[in-house]
Enzyme design. Structure first.
Site, short mmCIF file in Angstrom:
data_model
loop_
_atom_site.label_atom_id
_atom_site.label_comp_id
_atom_site.label_asym_id
_atom_site.label_seq_id
_atom_site.Cartn_x
_atom_site.Cartn_y
_atom_site.Cartn_z
N ASP A 118 29.33 32.37 34.87
CA ASP A 118 30.15 32.94 35.84
C ASP A 118 30.55 34.32 36.27
O ASP A 118 30.98 34.61 37.04
CB ASP A 118 31.35 31.47 35.58
CG ASP A 118 30.67 29.95 35.62
OD1 ASP A 118 30.09 29.51 36.70
OD2 ASP A 118 31.17 29.33 34.78
N GLU B 44 31.64 34.03 46.57
CA GLU B 44 30.21 33.14 46.03
C GLU B 44 30.89 31.85 47.81
O GLU B 44 31.55 31.40 46.84
CB GLU B 44 29.93 32.38 45.43
CG GLU B 44 27.94 32.05 45.37
CD GLU B 44 27.90 32.05 43.86
OE1 GLU B 44 27.05 30.82 43.58
OE2 GLU B 44 27.35 32.64 42.95
N ASP C 62 33.70 33.91 41.59
CA ASP C 62 32.41 32.56 41.29
C ASP C 62 32.80 31.86 40.97
O ASP C 62 33.32 30.78 39.81
CB ASP C 62 30.99 32.44 39.96
CG ASP C 62 29.97 31.92 39.77
OD1 ASP C 62 30.35 31.36 41.17
OD2 ASP C 62 29.58 31.44 39.32
#
Length: 171
Positions: free
Chosen positions: A151, A78, A17
């Site tokens: 995260d 992501e 992330d």
């Protein structure tokens, strides 16, 4: 062309992330029976007072150590899907670029997923809250506690998404 080139052999997945201040990572293993096991997760934090090249270098160096240690067969990241703040989008984009370069330099396949796809993969609801994602990641990986920070939980969710969407075959 041998048939083995059509299939992606997968066992270790590194989920990311991306962010400059805080990049979440999660390493999972997909066992031959389909069971997912969490190997490690956490966050790579950089200091806001440091120059951008130094922050990206820290991110790169830390991810390099994870790749060297775990030898993932693929990485899941992501996508930057929507961002109201242009400055934030630009810095996240730089972190994504560093992740893409390290995947490429280490010959690790990189798969990108939208936040909606990742949330659907772990919770079947594309608008799940951060807390719902954390709880589902905890459940799917059999963790004793909620994965934190957010995260890191999102990175584990990206790895789970990849484990469900990329075909896995033993050859």
């Amino acid at each position: 062309m041998p048939i083995t080139q059509y299939f992606h052999i997968m066992s270790i997945i590194l989920g990311i992330d991306p962010g400059v201040a805080d990049t979440g990572y999660g390493v999972i293993k997909k066992e031959s029976n389909g069971r997912l096991v969490c190997l490690e997760y956490g966050s790579i934090r950089t200091h806001a007072g440091d120059e951008m090249p130094a922050r990206l270098e820290k991110l790169y160096d830390n991810l390099y150590k994870k790749i060297e240690g775990y030898k993932p067969s693929l990485m899941a990241i992501e996508q930057l899907f929507f961002c109201k703040n242009v400055k934030t989008a630009l810095t996240v984009g730089q972190a994504r670029g560093a992740v893409m370069v390290i995947a490429r330099k280490n010959k690790v396949s990189l798969y990108e997923y939208t936040p909606l796809q990742i949330k659907q993969a772990v919770s079947t609801y594309g608008k799940a809250s951060k807390g719902q994602v954390q709880k589902m990641v905890q459940f799917l990986l059999g963790l004793n506690e909620l994965p934190a920070p957010d995260d890191a939980a999102d990175a584990l969710a990206a790895a789970i998404c990849a484990s469900n969407s990329v075909k896995s075959y033993k050859v």
